[in-house]
Design a protein around this motif. Structure first.
Motif, PDB file in Angstrom:
ATOM      1  N   TYR A  56     112.553  60.166  78.014  1.00 54.42           N
ATOM      2  CA  TYR A  56     113.304  60.295  76.784  1.00 54.42           C
ATOM      3  C   TYR A  56     114.560  59.437  76.865  1.00 54.42           C
ATOM      4  N   GLU A  57     114.983  58.974  75.709  1.00 53.53           N
ATOM      5  CA  GLU A  57     116.238  58.216  75.661  1.00 53.53           C
ATOM      6  C   GLU A  57     117.336  58.992  76.358  1.00 53.53           C
TER       7      GLU A  57
ATOM      8  N   ASP B  20     120.333  56.177  81.950  1.00 55.30           N
ATOM      9  CA  ASP B  20     120.532  56.254  80.498  1.00 55.30           C
ATOM     10  C   ASP B  20     119.506  55.370  79.757  1.00 55.30           C
TER      11      ASP B  20
ATOM     12  N   GLN C 208     117.047  53.366  77.479  1.00 62.83           N
ATOM     13  CA  GLN C 208     117.087  52.992  76.064  1.00 62.83           C
ATOM     14  C   GLN C 208     115.701  52.517  75.627  1.00 62.83           C
ATOM     15  N   LEU C 209     115.480  52.525  74.315  1.00 65.04           N
ATOM     16  CA  LEU C 209     114.164  52.134  73.797  1.00 65.04           C
ATOM     17  C   LEU C 209     113.774  50.733  74.267  1.00 65.04           C
TER      18      LEU C 209
ATOM     19  N   VAL D 267     109.845  54.453  76.788  1.00 66.89           N
ATOM     20  CA  VAL D 267     111.025  55.252  76.475  1.00 66.89           C
ATOM     21  C   VAL D 267     110.847  55.826  75.076  1.00 66.89           C
TER      22      VAL D 267
ATOM     23  N   ALA E 260     112.121  58.138  71.787  1.00 71.17           N
ATOM     24  CA  ALA E 260     113.327  58.547  71.060  1.00 71.17           C
ATOM     25  C   ALA E 260     113.435  60.064  70.956  1.00 71.17           C
TER      26      ALA E 260
END
Lengths: 112, 109
Positions: free
Chosen positions: B14-15, B76, B78-79, B107, B109
């Motif tokens: 997950y993001e 962290d 990211q998409l 990844v 959202a």
């Protein structure tokens, strides 16, 4: 900007025909490499070169030849293309010794 | 076995999550590279290591030649981190890099 440029981007060839894939680098790197990428295999080394005039066999050289006429150019030659050579081909350049690579954008080859 | 083994073969995050990818080597390697292959198929060099640890933004990589492994840590997520990550390692005495089979990262959202 220094770069590795491959041509063509896409190619359809007939079984038994000759195919030449070209690679040009402006990085002034000594080492150049040809890889093929197939699903489930990652990238596999076909041929590589330590400088103009030199070519070395990689891990899967059968059916391929290579040519390094100059520091900038490295070609991969399929004298008699076969459907098993359908793949995506990547060229890379690297500095002398151990160093990071710069890859080209790839050539998608379909042999029918 | 394979000279370069990557784990896991696939990963969903997950993001905002953190995770790590690992490469194990069957023999002592002199150097390692990490690459990201994006959705367009382009291979982007992330790290080159002959030893130790390097960081670049949210990415950190470690190479332990003696213990025969390298890791890539994503913080962290990211998409745009989605793609396939490859490690490649070079053995003593030559400059040929052998690639692992890759880790497909998605990844969410």
């Amino acid at each position: 900007e220094a770069a590795v440029t491959q041509s063509p981007r896409n190619k359809v060839a007939v079984t038994g025909g000759k195919v030449t894939l070209s690679c040009n680098q402006t990085n002034n790197h000594n080492n150049m490499y040809w890889y093929r990428q197939d699903t489930g295999h990652g990238l596999r080394l076909i041929h590589y070169s330590y400088g103009a005039g030199s070519t070395e066999k990689g891990d899967i050289p059968d059916g391929y030849k290579a040519s390094r006429p100059s520091q900038e150019n490295f070609s991969l030659i399929l004298e008699l293309a076969t459907p098993s050579q359908t793949s995506v081909y990547f060229c890379a350049s690297g500095d002398e010794g151990y160093s990071d690579y710069t890859f080209g954008s790839g050539t998608r080859l379909l042999v029918i | 076995g394979m000279p370069v083994e990557q784990n896991p073969p696939a990963l969903s995050l997950y993001e905002g999550a953190d995770s790590g990818l690992r490469c194990n080597f069957s023999t002592t390697m002199k150097s390692v590279q990490w690459f990201q292959q994006n959705h367009r198929g382009r291979l982007i060099t992330l790290f080159y290591l002959a030893q130790g640890t390097k960081e670049n933004g949210r990415l950190k990589s470690t190479f332990n030649s003696k213990e025969r492994y390298s890791t890539l840590h994503i913080k962290d997520a990211q998409l745009e981190d989605s793609g396939t990550y490859f490690c490649a390692a070079a053995n003593t005495g030559n400059y040929k890099y052998v690639f692992g089979a890759g880790t497909r990262l998605k990844v969410i959202a």
